[in-house]
Design a protein around this motif. Structure first.
Motif, mmCIF file in Angstrom:
data_model
loop_
_atom_site.group_PDB
_atom_site.id
_atom_site.type_symbol
_atom_site.label_atom_id
_atom_site.label_comp_id
_atom_site.label_asym_id
_atom_site.label_seq_id
_atom_site.Cartn_x
_atom_site.Cartn_y
_atom_site.Cartn_z
ATOM 1 N N ARG A 162 0.802 -1.234 0.000
ATOM 2 C CA ARG A 162 0.000 0.000 0.000
ATOM 3 C C ARG A 162 0.829 1.277 0.000
ATOM 4 O O ARG A 162 0.274 2.358 -0.221
ATOM 5 C CB ARG A 162 -0.921 0.012 1.236
ATOM 6 N N GLN A 163 2.131 1.170 0.239
ATOM 7 C CA GLN A 163 2.960 2.364 0.373
ATOM 8 C C GLN A 163 4.120 2.357 -0.621
ATOM 9 O O GLN A 163 4.735 1.323 -0.867
ATOM 10 C CB GLN A 163 3.541 2.440 1.793
ATOM 11 N N GLN A 164 4.403 3.546 -1.181
ATOM 12 C CA GLN A 164 5.593 3.714 -2.007
ATOM 13 C C GLN A 164 6.833 3.648 -1.122
ATOM 14 O O GLN A 164 6.847 4.188 -0.014
ATOM 15 C CB GLN A 164 5.565 5.073 -2.729
ATOM 16 N N LEU A 165 7.870 3.011 -1.629
ATOM 17 C CA LEU A 165 9.104 2.859 -0.860
ATOM 18 C C LEU A 165 9.936 4.134 -0.931
ATOM 19 O O LEU A 165 10.202 4.663 -2.013
ATOM 20 C CB LEU A 165 9.920 1.688 -1.412
ATOM 21 N N GLY A 166 10.342 4.625 0.232
ATOM 22 C CA GLY A 166 11.220 5.784 0.327
ATOM 23 C C GLY A 166 12.423 5.467 1.200
ATOM 24 O O GLY A 166 12.434 4.471 1.927
ATOM 25 N N TRP A 167 13.422 6.314 1.143
ATOM 26 C CA TRP A 167 14.634 6.068 1.925
ATOM 27 C C TRP A 167 14.341 6.026 3.423
ATOM 28 O O TRP A 167 14.970 5.266 4.160
ATOM 29 C CB TRP A 167 15.671 7.147 1.629
ATOM 30 N N GLY A 168 13.385 6.820 3.873
ATOM 31 C CA GLY A 168 13.054 6.837 5.290
ATOM 32 C C GLY A 168 12.387 5.575 5.785
ATOM 33 O O GLY A 168 12.246 5.383 6.998
ATOM 34 N N ASP A 169 11.975 4.706 4.859
ATOM 35 C CA ASP A 169 11.333 3.439 5.231
ATOM 36 C C ASP A 169 12.340 2.321 5.453
ATOM 37 O O ASP A 169 11.949 1.206 5.821
ATOM 38 C CB ASP A 169 10.358 3.005 4.131
ATOM 39 N N LEU A 170 13.630 2.593 5.205
ATOM 40 C CA LEU A 170 14.653 1.543 5.213
ATOM 41 C C LEU A 170 15.593 1.666 6.406
ATOM 42 O O LEU A 170 15.892 2.765 6.867
ATOM 43 C CB LEU A 170 15.483 1.619 3.930
ATOM 44 N N GLU A 171 16.074 0.514 6.867
ATOM 45 C CA GLU A 171 17.129 0.451 7.879
ATOM 46 C C GLU A 171 18.277 -0.393 7.341
ATOM 47 O O GLU A 171 18.063 -1.494 6.816
ATOM 48 C CB GLU A 171 16.606 -0.161 9.173
ATOM 49 N N LEU A 172 19.492 0.113 7.477
ATOM 50 C CA LEU A 172 20.672 -0.642 7.060
ATOM 51 C C LEU A 172 20.900 -1.784 8.049
ATOM 52 O O LEU A 172 21.001 -1.565 9.251
ATOM 53 C CB LEU A 172 21.888 0.274 7.034
ATOM 54 N N VAL A 173 20.978 -3.013 7.528
ATOM 55 C CA VAL A 173 21.183 -4.168 8.411
ATOM 56 C C VAL A 173 22.499 -4.881 8.140
ATOM 57 O O VAL A 173 22.941 -5.701 8.947
ATOM 58 C CB VAL A 173 20.021 -5.176 8.312
ATOM 59 N N SER A 174 23.135 -4.604 7.002
ATOM 60 C CA SER A 174 24.390 -5.289 6.697
ATOM 61 C C SER A 174 25.159 -4.500 5.644
ATOM 62 O O SER A 174 24.556 -3.856 4.769
ATOM 63 C CB SER A 174 24.120 -6.706 6.189
ATOM 64 N N ARG A 175 26.484 -4.575 5.753
ATOM 65 C CA ARG A 175 27.328 -3.882 4.770
ATOM 66 C C ARG A 175 28.693 -4.551 4.714
ATOM 67 O O ARG A 175 29.244 -4.930 5.755
ATOM 68 C CB ARG A 175 27.487 -2.405 5.140
ATOM 69 N N ILE A 176 29.211 -4.731 3.516
ATOM 70 C CA ILE A 176 30.575 -5.219 3.339
ATOM 71 C C ILE A 176 31.312 -4.299 2.382
ATOM 72 O O ILE A 176 30.696 -3.646 1.535
ATOM 73 C CB ILE A 176 30.616 -6.675 2.827
ATOM 74 N N GLY A 177 32.619 -4.260 2.522
ATOM 75 C CA GLY A 177 33.443 -3.406 1.683
ATOM 76 C C GLY A 177 34.017 -4.146 0.488
ATOM 77 O O GLY A 177 33.430 -5.109 -0.008
ATOM 78 N N ASN A 178 35.175 -3.694 0.049
ATOM 79 C CA ASN A 178 35.784 -4.195 -1.176
ATOM 80 C C ASN A 178 35.931 -5.715 -1.153
ATOM 81 O O ASN A 178 36.537 -6.282 -0.254
ATOM 82 C CB ASN A 178 37.146 -3.540 -1.384
ATOM 83 N N THR A 179 35.341 -6.358 -2.161
ATOM 84 C CA THR A 179 35.383 -7.817 -2.287
ATOM 85 C C THR A 179 35.589 -8.162 -3.754
ATOM 86 O O THR A 179 34.627 -8.197 -4.536
ATOM 87 C CB THR A 179 34.071 -8.460 -1.784
ATOM 88 N N PRO A 180 36.831 -8.390 -4.184
ATOM 89 C CA PRO A 180 37.094 -8.712 -5.587
ATOM 90 C C PRO A 180 36.344 -9.962 -6.019
ATOM 91 O O PRO A 180 36.030 -10.840 -5.214
ATOM 92 C CB PRO A 180 38.609 -8.933 -5.629
ATOM 93 N N ALA A 181 36.072 -10.060 -7.303
ATOM 94 C CA ALA A 181 35.333 -11.205 -7.834
ATOM 95 C C ALA A 181 36.028 -12.522 -7.531
ATOM 96 O O ALA A 181 35.374 -13.563 -7.405
ATOM 97 C CB ALA A 181 35.134 -11.043 -9.339
ATOM 98 N N ALA A 182 37.349 -12.484 -7.389
ATOM 99 C CA ALA A 182 38.102 -13.706 -7.078
ATOM 100 C C ALA A 182 37.709 -14.282 -5.723
ATOM 101 O O ALA A 182 37.934 -15.470 -5.460
ATOM 102 C CB ALA A 182 39.599 -13.419 -7.108
#
Length: 232
Positions: A162-182
């Motif tokens: 029923r609601q359009q998604l906006g940035w304020g509707d989100l919470e960051l739960v995980s993040r990773i940095g540089n990860t080469p394809a190898a």
């Protein structure tokens, strides 16, 4: 909420191997778009999920009643699904919120001349059942690797039907940095990366929003994946 991925335990590692195998079987069976890139494959991004279910029968009249959100996307622009692996923007420089307005997160700000606009439609998208501790698996056909991957989940109380998604509707739960394809896991026609996520006490239908910043250039991918978490 954890902003960084915690070390994987043996059980999680085994689950990741199983998930990667499932992704491999899935992507091997899908048609390739003209220019190979990638997508969130599990839980599947909206375009990827529609293609998975309907690519062999995309003109079936029963889609309208059985899967109305995928139906409206096929009707709006079939290339939304045929180009399931091209939902990206270039030159964002990590400033995602400035580049993508509220209400347009699933289409990456109507990128690619609006090809993916139907993915922003509000309604009952098919949702993949997930436990509250799960992994987001990204399939990378071109082996770009990642400079940054961020996984968000909608806040409890947000209603994606029923609601359009906006940035304020989100919470960051995980993040990773540089990860080469190898360092990604081998898969048929590419590689996969598994990112652990914790949904906390969330229940019901949510959107998992994944941002994958590729390593080969300033090219960022944006995926809306519909999930359903178990009741408390």
């Amino acid at each position: 909420m954890s902003a960084l991925v915690s070390p994987r335990r043996a059980l999680v590692r085994r689950a990741t191997v199983v998930a990667a195998a499932a992704v491999t079987l899935l992507v091997t069976a899908l048609p390739e778009a003209a220019s190979a890139h990638g997508s969130a494959a599990d839980p599947p991004a909206r375009a990827f999920d529609c293609l998975r279910r309907w690519s062999d029968n995309h003109q079936a009249p029963e889609m309208a009643s059985q899967d109305p959100m995928c139906y409206q996307a096929w009707q709006a622009d079939p290339s939304t699904m045929w180009n399931w692996n091209g939902l990206y923007r270039e030159g964002v420089q990590g400033n995602h919120q400035a580049a993508i307005p509220d209400g347009q997160l699933c289409s990456a700000g109507r990128t690619q001349a609006g090809r993916y606009a139907a993915l922003d439609a509000v309604g009952r998208w098919k949702a993949t059942p997930k436990s509250r501790n799960f992994s987001v698996n990204i399939f990378d056909q071109a082996k770009h690797g990642a400079d940054d991957v961020r996984v968000y989940i909608t806040r409890q109380g947000f209603d994606p039907t029923r609601q359009q998604l906006g940035w304020g509707d989100l919470e960051l739960v995980s993040r990773i940095g540089n990860t080469p394809a190898a360092k990604w896991q081998p898969a048929a026609n590419g590689v996969t990366l598994s990112v652990d996520a914790d949904a906390g006490a969330r229940t019901g239908h949510h959107i998992v929003y994944t941002i994958w910043q590729a390593s080969h250039m300033d090219q960022s991918y944006y995926f809306c994946s519909d999930v359903v978490f178990p009741a408390a």
